[in-house]
Design a protein around this motif. Structure first.
Motif, PDB file in Angstrom:
ATOM      1  N   GLU A  75      80.814  37.636  18.478  1.00  0.00           N
ATOM      2  CA  GLU A  75      81.943  37.974  17.612  1.00  0.00           C
ATOM      3  C   GLU A  75      81.649  39.259  16.827  1.00  0.00           C
ATOM      4  N   CYS A  76      80.430  39.392  16.325  1.00  0.00           N
ATOM      5  CA  CYS A  76      80.045  40.611  15.601  1.00  0.00           C
ATOM      6  C   CYS A  76      80.087  41.829  16.516  1.00  0.00           C
ATOM      7  N   LEU A  77      79.564  41.671  17.729  1.00  0.00           N
ATOM      8  CA  LEU A  77      79.551  42.785  18.674  1.00  0.00           C
ATOM      9  C   LEU A  77      80.962  43.239  19.008  1.00  0.00           C
ATOM     10  N   VAL A  78      81.849  42.311  19.299  1.00  0.00           N
ATOM     11  CA  VAL A  78      83.232  42.666  19.646  1.00  0.00           C
ATOM     12  C   VAL A  78      83.907  43.357  18.470  1.00  0.00           C
ATOM     13  N   LEU A 110      79.559  38.590  28.672  1.00  0.00           N
ATOM     14  CA  LEU A 110      80.731  38.917  27.863  1.00  0.00           C
ATOM     15  C   LEU A 110      80.493  40.186  27.041  1.00  0.00           C
ATOM     16  N   ALA A 111      79.292  40.326  26.510  1.00  0.00           N
ATOM     17  CA  ALA A 111      78.960  41.525  25.738  1.00  0.00           C
ATOM     18  C   ALA A 111      79.022  42.767  26.617  1.00  0.00           C
ATOM     19  N   GLU A 112      78.490  42.669  27.817  1.00  0.00           N
ATOM     20  CA  GLU A 112      78.538  43.805  28.745  1.00  0.00           C
ATOM     21  C   GLU A 112      79.979  44.189  29.035  1.00  0.00           C
ATOM     22  N   ALA A 113      80.827  43.188  29.222  1.00  0.00           N
ATOM     23  CA  ALA A 113      82.246  43.473  29.453  1.00  0.00           C
ATOM     24  C   ALA A 113      82.861  44.143  28.235  1.00  0.00           C
ATOM     25  N   GLU A 121      91.836  45.915  26.654  1.00  0.00           N
ATOM     26  CA  GLU A 121      91.589  45.379  27.991  1.00  0.00           C
ATOM     27  C   GLU A 121      90.732  44.112  27.911  1.00  0.00           C
ATOM     28  N   TRP A 122      89.733  44.105  27.020  1.00  0.00           N
ATOM     29  CA  TRP A 122      88.868  42.939  26.849  1.00  0.00           C
ATOM     30  C   TRP A 122      89.690  41.739  26.377  1.00  0.00           C
TER      31      TRP A 122
END
Length: 129
Positions: A75-78, A110-113, A121-122
């Motif tokens: 969640e933080c990364l996104v 998911l992080a890579e995506a 898009e994500w």
């Protein structure tokens, strides 16, 4: 929560939300039980149950706790990727820290995506929004 999700995962997943809903995120040096104030007036059985589940999440020893912690970091990364897409330049350390803390293959995928797609898009691909 997903009704098809196994009970232990739902339980630990719900415990990770206590920090979000009541008083903000914990900091690494905040070792006190955050849930203590939240359940101080609860029935002793409820209080013990909540504190046990929160302790499970915080210890990170169970598969459910590992997945719940990965959900927090993902969640933080996104969020950081969304900020970067809006023009905030000083988020790379936030992205790197979140990415490097992920433990499960599914969270890493998911992080890579998230890092290779636009935020819109994500969201469309993974959240159906």
């Amino acid at each position: 929560m997903d009704p098809d999700c196994p009970a232990p995962a739902r339980r630990v997943g719900a415990s990770r939300e206590t920090g979000h809903r009541f008083g903000g995120q914990r900091r690494k040096n905040d070792r006190g039980p955050r849930s203590a104030d939240q359940v101080s007036a609860a029935h002793p059985a409820v209080k013990a149950g909540v504190q046990r589940v929160v302790g499970e999440y915080e210890s990170g020893d169970t598969p459910e706790a590992i997945v719940a912690k990965d959900a927090d970091k993902l969640e933080c990364l996104v969020q950081a990727v969304e900020y970067r897409a809006q023009g905030y330049a000083l988020v790379q350390d936030w992205i790197d820290t979140s990415l490097n803390s992920l433990k499960t293959a599914s969270a890493q995928a998911l992080a890579e995506a998230a890092l290779t797609m636009s935020p819109l898009e994500w969201r469309k691909t993974f959240l159906g929004q």
